[in-house]
Write a protein that holds these residues in place. Structure first.
Motif, short mmCIF file in Angstrom:
data_model
loop_
_atom_site.label_atom_id
_atom_site.label_comp_id
_atom_site.label_asym_id
_atom_site.label_seq_id
_atom_site.Cartn_x
_atom_site.Cartn_y
_atom_site.Cartn_z
N MET A 8 0.84 -1.20 0.00
CA MET A 8 0.00 0.00 0.00
C MET A 8 0.87 1.25 0.00
SD MET A 8 -3.20 -0.91 -0.10
CE MET A 8 -4.09 0.52 0.46
N ASP A 12 2.91 4.02 -5.53
CA ASP A 12 3.34 5.09 -6.45
C ASP A 12 4.51 4.63 -7.33
OD1 ASP A 12 1.86 7.70 -5.44
OD2 ASP A 12 2.52 6.59 -3.67
N ILE A 118 -2.75 5.53 -9.82
CA ILE A 118 -3.37 5.33 -8.51
C ILE A 118 -3.97 6.66 -8.08
CG2 ILE A 118 -1.77 3.50 -7.87
CD1 ILE A 118 -0.59 5.54 -5.82
N GLU A 119 -5.02 6.59 -7.29
CA GLU A 119 -5.65 7.78 -6.73
C GLU A 119 -5.90 7.51 -5.26
OE1 GLU A 119 -9.71 10.46 -7.20
OE2 GLU A 119 -9.28 8.90 -8.69
N ARG A 120 -5.17 8.19 -4.41
CA ARG A 120 -5.32 8.01 -2.97
C ARG A 120 -6.55 8.76 -2.48
NH1 ARG A 120 -1.19 5.21 -0.89
NH2 ARG A 120 0.72 5.10 -2.13
N LYS A 121 -7.34 8.09 -1.66
CA LYS A 121 -8.56 8.65 -1.09
C LYS A 121 -8.41 8.67 0.43
CE LYS A 121 -11.14 8.62 -4.92
NZ LYS A 121 -11.81 9.78 -5.43
N ARG A 125 -8.09 4.31 1.59
CA ARG A 125 -8.52 3.73 0.33
C ARG A 125 -7.67 4.26 -0.82
NH1 ARG A 125 -13.69 5.90 -0.73
NH2 ARG A 125 -12.90 7.65 0.46
N VAL A 126 -7.38 3.39 -1.78
CA VAL A 126 -6.63 3.77 -2.97
C VAL A 126 -7.32 3.13 -4.17
CG1 VAL A 126 -4.40 3.72 -4.16
CG2 VAL A 126 -4.46 3.79 -1.65
N VAL A 160 -1.42 4.59 4.98
CA VAL A 160 -1.54 5.26 3.68
C VAL A 160 -1.47 6.77 3.87
CG1 VAL A 160 -3.03 5.64 1.71
CG2 VAL A 160 -2.79 3.36 2.64
N GLU A 161 -2.15 7.32 4.89
CA GLU A 161 -2.12 8.76 5.10
C GLU A 161 -0.70 9.24 5.43
OE1 GLU A 161 -4.89 7.05 6.18
OE2 GLU A 161 -6.21 8.01 4.75
N GLU A 164 1.18 9.56 2.28
CA GLU A 164 0.76 10.75 1.52
C GLU A 164 1.43 12.00 2.09
OE1 GLU A 164 -3.46 11.35 1.36
OE2 GLU A 164 -3.80 9.36 0.56
#
Length: 167
Positions: A8, A12, A118-121, A125-126, A160-161, A164
């Motif tokens: 995860m 990128d 990829i689009e991180r939410k 969530r990705v 994940v955060e 980011e």
């Protein structure tokens, strides 16, 4: 199968890279018939072996297009498209699908997948956008090409955060 260093946090670094190629899977008449039973799509070109051998331009029965499309999920799992540290991977949608060539009953197919974006939410969530090619053994053209969207969800939201924020 797992992809070396694919997680995860490292998604990128895999954008634009091939995730892998699956093993071959047989699409036999039993699988086609089972799909027809599940969906109610019992068109003769899929399920009537005698008629298809007489009348089909393919010399026999062929798999449903949606059957071939549905194989992508299992082939993606086999390849390791869902990172091992994800809690879940869910079908999110399709951006493009083209059925290029029929899959004759008894053929073998395999999936080739490339991570496009990829689009991180929020909430760990990705969204993965994956280019898929379902190849038919011995054929020049693939059965289908598709861009699939898969939502992967982190086991621990902070992982994940944090990634980011560091980027």
């Amino acid at each position: 199968m797992s992809i070396n260093e694919y997680s995860m946090a490292t998604l990128d670094g895999f954008v634009g890279r091939e995730l892998g190629v699956s093993d071959w899977v047989v699409v036999d008449q039993a699988r086609i018939d089972a799909f027809a039973d599940c969906t109610g799509d019992k068109q003769w070109i899929h399920v009537d072996v005698e008629r298809a051998s007489r009348e089909s331009p393919y010399g026999g029965t062929i798999a449903h297009g949606y059957l071939t499309l549905s194989l992508l999920a299992a082939l993606g799992i086999e390849i390791g498209m869902i990172p091992a540290d994800a809690a879940a991977g869910l079908n999110y949608g399709l951006d493009k699908v083209r059925f290029v060539a029929p899959v004759k009953a008894g053929s073998r197919v395999r999936g080739r997948m490339v991570l496009l974006e990829i689009e991180r939410k929020s909430g760990g969530r990705v969204i993965l956008k994956v280019a898929n090619e379902l190849q038919i053994e011995g054929e020049d053209k693939p059965a289908l090409i598709a861009e699939t969207l898969v939502m992967v969800i982190a086991r621990e939201v902070g992982t994940v955060e944090k990634t980011e924020a560091a980027a």
